[in-house]
Design a protein around this motif. Structure first.
Motif, PDB file in Angstrom:
ATOM      1  N   VAL A  14      -8.342  -3.344 -14.880  1.00 51.66           N
ATOM      2  CA  VAL A  14      -7.736  -2.695 -13.707  1.00 51.66           C
ATOM      3  C   VAL A  14      -8.835  -2.431 -12.683  1.00 51.66           C
ATOM      4  O   VAL A  14      -9.909  -1.932 -13.021  1.00 51.66           O
ATOM      5  CB  VAL A  14      -7.050  -1.366 -14.092  1.00 51.66           C
ATOM      6  N   GLU A  15      -8.558  -2.775 -11.416  1.00 48.97           N
ATOM      7  CA  GLU A  15      -9.545  -2.597 -10.362  1.00 48.97           C
ATOM      8  C   GLU A  15      -9.893  -1.124 -10.193  1.00 48.97           C
ATOM      9  O   GLU A  15      -9.019  -0.242 -10.220  1.00 48.97           O
ATOM     10  CB  GLU A  15      -8.998  -3.176  -9.043  1.00 48.97           C
ATOM     11  N   THR A  16     -11.184  -0.863  -9.981  1.00 50.98           N
ATOM     12  CA  THR A  16     -11.663   0.520  -9.937  1.00 50.98           C
ATOM     13  C   THR A  16     -11.629   1.141  -8.543  1.00 50.98           C
ATOM     14  O   THR A  16     -12.267   2.157  -8.309  1.00 50.98           O
ATOM     15  CB  THR A  16     -13.113   0.578 -10.461  1.00 50.98           C
ATOM     16  N   SER A  17     -10.918   0.572  -7.614  1.00 52.44           N
ATOM     17  CA  SER A  17     -10.879   1.104  -6.256  1.00 52.44           C
ATOM     18  C   SER A  17      -9.878   2.251  -6.140  1.00 52.44           C
ATOM     19  O   SER A  17      -9.179   2.602  -7.086  1.00 52.44           O
ATOM     20  CB  SER A  17     -10.535  -0.014  -5.262  1.00 52.44           C
ATOM     21  N   TRP A  18      -9.777   2.830  -4.947  1.00 46.31           N
ATOM     22  CA  TRP A  18      -9.022   4.066  -4.737  1.00 46.31           C
ATOM     23  C   TRP A  18      -7.494   3.939  -4.809  1.00 46.31           C
ATOM     24  O   TRP A  18      -6.808   4.951  -5.020  1.00 46.31           O
ATOM     25  CB  TRP A  18      -9.397   4.698  -3.392  1.00 46.31           C
ATOM     26  N   PRO A  19      -6.848   2.767  -4.611  1.00 50.25           N
ATOM     27  CA  PRO A  19      -5.383   2.749  -4.528  1.00 50.25           C
ATOM     28  C   PRO A  19      -4.650   3.327  -5.734  1.00 50.25           C
ATOM     29  O   PRO A  19      -3.633   4.007  -5.561  1.00 50.25           O
ATOM     30  CB  PRO A  19      -5.061   1.264  -4.341  1.00 50.25           C
ATOM     31  N   LEU A  20      -5.122   3.097  -6.963  1.00 48.72           N
ATOM     32  CA  LEU A  20      -4.440   3.659  -8.131  1.00 48.72           C
ATOM     33  C   LEU A  20      -4.461   5.176  -8.075  1.00 48.72           C
ATOM     34  O   LEU A  20      -3.437   5.843  -8.269  1.00 48.72           O
ATOM     35  CB  LEU A  20      -5.100   3.151  -9.414  1.00 48.72           C
ATOM     36  N   GLY A  21      -5.625   5.752  -7.792  1.00 48.00           N
ATOM     37  CA  GLY A  21      -5.713   7.205  -7.678  1.00 48.00           C
ATOM     38  C   GLY A  21      -4.881   7.746  -6.544  1.00 48.00           C
ATOM     39  O   GLY A  21      -4.289   8.829  -6.643  1.00 48.00           O
ATOM     40  N   ALA A  22      -4.805   6.990  -5.434  1.00 49.92           N
ATOM     41  CA  ALA A  22      -4.008   7.437  -4.289  1.00 49.92           C
ATOM     42  C   ALA A  22      -2.525   7.468  -4.626  1.00 49.92           C
ATOM     43  O   ALA A  22      -1.789   8.342  -4.156  1.00 49.92           O
ATOM     44  CB  ALA A  22      -4.263   6.533  -3.088  1.00 49.92           C
ATOM     45  N   VAL A  23      -2.049   6.510  -5.426  1.00 51.20           N
ATOM     46  CA  VAL A  23      -0.650   6.518  -5.850  1.00 51.20           C
ATOM     47  C   VAL A  23      -0.369   7.752  -6.701  1.00 51.20           C
ATOM     48  O   VAL A  23       0.630   8.454  -6.500  1.00 51.20           O
ATOM     49  CB  VAL A  23      -0.313   5.229  -6.629  1.00 51.20           C
ATOM     50  N   PHE A  24      -1.251   8.040  -7.655  1.00 50.84           N
ATOM     51  CA  PHE A  24      -1.087   9.244  -8.468  1.00 50.84           C
ATOM     52  C   PHE A  24      -1.085  10.501  -7.595  1.00 50.84           C
ATOM     53  O   PHE A  24      -0.245  11.391  -7.753  1.00 50.84           O
ATOM     54  CB  PHE A  24      -2.216   9.360  -9.500  1.00 50.84           C
ATOM     55  N   HIS A  25      -2.036  10.562  -6.658  1.00 49.95           N
ATOM     56  CA  HIS A  25      -2.157  11.729  -5.779  1.00 49.95           C
ATOM     57  C   HIS A  25      -0.901  11.890  -4.937  1.00 49.95           C
ATOM     58  O   HIS A  25      -0.386  13.010  -4.751  1.00 49.95           O
ATOM     59  CB  HIS A  25      -3.393  11.551  -4.894  1.00 49.95           C
ATOM     60  N   TYR A  26      -0.389  10.784  -4.410  1.00 47.97           N
ATOM     61  CA  TYR A  26       0.814  10.823  -3.571  1.00 47.97           C
ATOM     62  C   TYR A  26       2.029  11.270  -4.382  1.00 47.97           C
ATOM     63  O   TYR A  26       2.820  12.108  -3.934  1.00 47.97           O
ATOM     64  CB  TYR A  26       1.049   9.433  -2.981  1.00 47.97           C
ATOM     65  N   MET A  27       2.176  10.734  -5.583  1.00 43.95           N
ATOM     66  CA  MET A  27       3.316  11.110  -6.418  1.00 43.95           C
ATOM     67  C   MET A  27       3.251  12.577  -6.830  1.00 43.95           C
ATOM     68  O   MET A  27       4.271  13.272  -6.840  1.00 43.95           O
ATOM     69  CB  MET A  27       3.365  10.222  -7.650  1.00 43.95           C
ATOM     70  N   GLU A  28       2.053  13.046  -7.164  1.00 47.13           N
ATOM     71  CA  GLU A  28       1.901  14.455  -7.526  1.00 47.13           C
ATOM     72  C   GLU A  28       2.279  15.357  -6.357  1.00 47.13           C
ATOM     73  O   GLU A  28       2.999  16.354  -6.518  1.00 47.13           O
ATOM     74  CB  GLU A  28       0.452  14.733  -7.947  1.00 47.13           C
ATOM     75  N   ALA A  29       1.798  15.012  -5.154  1.00 46.62           N
ATOM     76  CA  ALA A  29       2.069  15.831  -3.971  1.00 46.62           C
ATOM     77  C   ALA A  29       3.562  15.857  -3.626  1.00 46.62           C
ATOM     78  O   ALA A  29       4.084  16.877  -3.181  1.00 46.62           O
ATOM     79  CB  ALA A  29       1.262  15.320  -2.786  1.00 46.62           C
ATOM     80  N   ASN A  30       4.249  14.748  -3.826  1.00 40.26           N
ATOM     81  CA  ASN A  30       5.664  14.662  -3.451  1.00 40.26           C
ATOM     82  C   ASN A  30       6.607  15.116  -4.553  1.00 40.26           C
ATOM     83  O   ASN A  30       7.818  15.134  -4.355  1.00 40.26           O
ATOM     84  CB  ASN A  30       5.985  13.228  -3.030  1.00 40.26           C
ATOM     85  N   ARG A  31       6.077  15.473  -5.710  1.00 39.28           N
ATOM     86  CA  ARG A  31       6.917  16.052  -6.760  1.00 39.28           C
ATOM     87  C   ARG A  31       7.046  17.548  -6.596  1.00 39.28           C
ATOM     88  O   ARG A  31       7.966  18.157  -7.103  1.00 39.28           O
ATOM     89  CB  ARG A  31       6.319  15.754  -8.149  1.00 39.28           C
ATOM     90  N   ARG A  32       6.079  18.154  -5.859  1.00 45.55           N
ATOM     91  CA  ARG A  32       6.112  19.609  -5.730  1.00 45.55           C
ATOM     92  C   ARG A  32       6.956  20.004  -4.530  1.00 45.55           C
ATOM     93  O   ARG A  32       7.110  19.269  -3.592  1.00 45.55           O
ATOM     94  CB  ARG A  32       4.683  20.143  -5.575  1.00 45.55           C
TER      95      ARG A  32
END
Length: 438
Positions: free
Chosen positions: A420-438
């Protein structure tokens, strides 16, 4: 009169027994079969997407996320397929990736031209995600340094066009789905990615690693401080708090806009970022090239002719002096750099591959001094095939030392972890989903 009374009693008892049997059967159903987290899909989802075998299939859920990375040199789509289980860190089941060129910022003067490329990337997402999931799969575009460096009006017009294209897609696109990514968020997202892939997320006592990223327009450093003094003494805008997978993290994170490798190269050469393209080329003279060297270089919309300076002090010494002037007071030394493990990405990785310090596919480990030692060797024997290698290596070695990394510090270089590529998009998806669940 006795027979009807007996019949009435019999019917009452029978009804009571039937009710008790119903209650018993109802509450004997597994709790997981009654619970449906909002926005999730059970493992037994649409046909053709059965998911992994498990003894408790009702507890597993699929979810997809689409992140488009609008970088300075290209536009890249990442389609992630996640496997969730309640109260656990999700698993990444699959990633689909495709890149197109040029970067989104190339359409700043004609935003309509970006449509074809975006529609091409949408087709990649549609082919990777079952149609039943499209309307609940978040589609997000984050632009990085390429758009951050554009004049405000041009960037706004371009992003408005992207939003219009997004509104016609079959995916879930909220009002904040298209934006220019703050540099610090880019660093935090990359930190989430690498620590997710190395297993450092999900528990407060799990060891985490630091992250260094060197892009074309900006560079980031992010880590989880182990010493409370770091949090108390660092500039307030260097400290961020995030909630990820039910765990809170306090991070030291900062992005240096204009100090990515290509923007810094321009500054060291004496050019000005963001200037309008003039008629003909612009000539730049640099001590980081040999006197007899001359080569063209395009940055943004400007074509430069770069040539070496006249004979003087050794090239490495003259180049290092120029780099130090460009970085003077622009970088904050970070604490704890000696003690924590750090991963380094992007141009850190590419330069190490060019020098054969690591294998292109496997990555490896380098010391900070490897970059400076290589810079001295390359600057002594300039190559027309890589005319900027002396400058780039000198810049990277000085930058790392300005950030607080000692010469003997080892850095782990990896393009992928677990494929899995180590760039920011995977973390950004997690961050976005976490923010929009609250």
């Amino acid at each position: 009169m006795r027979i009807p009374r007996l019949a009435s009693v019999f019917l009452s008892v029978a009804g009571l027994l039937a009710y008790l049997m119903y209650v018993k059967q109802h509450y004997a159903r597994p709790a997981a079969a009654q619970y449906r987290p909002p926005g999730y899909t059970l493992l037994r989802g649409p046909a053709g997407d059965p998911g992994p075998a498990t003894d408790e299939p009702a507890k597993w859920h699929f979810r997809y996320g689409v992140m488009i990375d609008a970088g300075s040199t290209g536009t890249r789509i990442h389609v992630f397929k996640f496997l969730h289980r309640l109260n656990e860190v999700p698993k990444l089941a699959h990633e689909t990736f495709k890149a197109i060129k040029p970067g989104l910022s190339a359409y700043a003067d004609d935003p309509d031209q970006c449509t074809a490329g975006l529609l091409q990337l949408f087709e990649v997402a549609k082919a990777s995600i079952p149609a039943a999931f499209w309307s609940r799969t978040p589609l997000v575009l984050k632009a990085t340094a390429g758009l951050r460096l554009l004049p405000g009006e041009k960037a706004t017009q371009l992003l408005n066009k992207v939003r219009a294209v997004f509104s016609e897609s079959p995916f879930l696109s909220s009002s904040d789905a298209v934006s220019i990514m703050d540099g610090t968020d880019e660093g935090i997202s990359a930190w989430i990615t690498v620590n997710f892939l190395t297993g450092g997320l999900g528990a407060a006592d799990s060891p985490t690693v630091g992250m260094l990223d060197l892009g074309g327009g900006s560079t980031q450093i992010t880590f989880n401080p182990q010493d409370e003094k770091t949090i108390q003494t660092s500039p307030i805008d260097f400290i961020s708090s995030i909630q990820m997978f039910n765990t809170s993290y306090t991070l030291y994170s900062h992005s240096y806009l204009g100090l990515g490798l290509l923007s810094a190269r321009l500054a060291v050469l004496g050019g000005v970022e963001g200037q309008d393209a003039p008629a003909g080329s612009v000539e730049l003279v640099s001590p980081c090239l040999a006197p007899e060297q001359s080569c063209p270089w395009q940055h943004g919309e400007v074509v430069y002719t770069v040539r070496g300076q006249k004979e003087g002090e050794p090239i490495y010494d003259a180049c290092r002096t120029k780099v130090e002037k460009v970085l003077y007071r622009r970088v904050q030394p970070a604490p704890e750099t000696r003690d924590l493990d750090f991963y380094a990405f992007s141009f850190y990785y590419d330069l190490a591959v060019d020098l054969q310090l690591i294998e292109a596919e496997k990555g490896g480990t380098v010391k900070v001094s490897d970059y400076s030692n290589a810079a001295k060797r390359v600057c002594e024997r300039p190559s027309d095939q890589s005319p900027f290698l002396c400058l780039d290596l000198t810049y990277v070695s000085v930058l790392l030392q300005e950030l607080g990394f000692p010469p003997d510090k080892e850095l782990k270089l990896a393009r992928t972890i677990g494929e899995v590529e180590t760039s920011w998009p995977l973390g950004a998806v997690f961050h976005y989903m976490e923010a929009n669940r609250r």
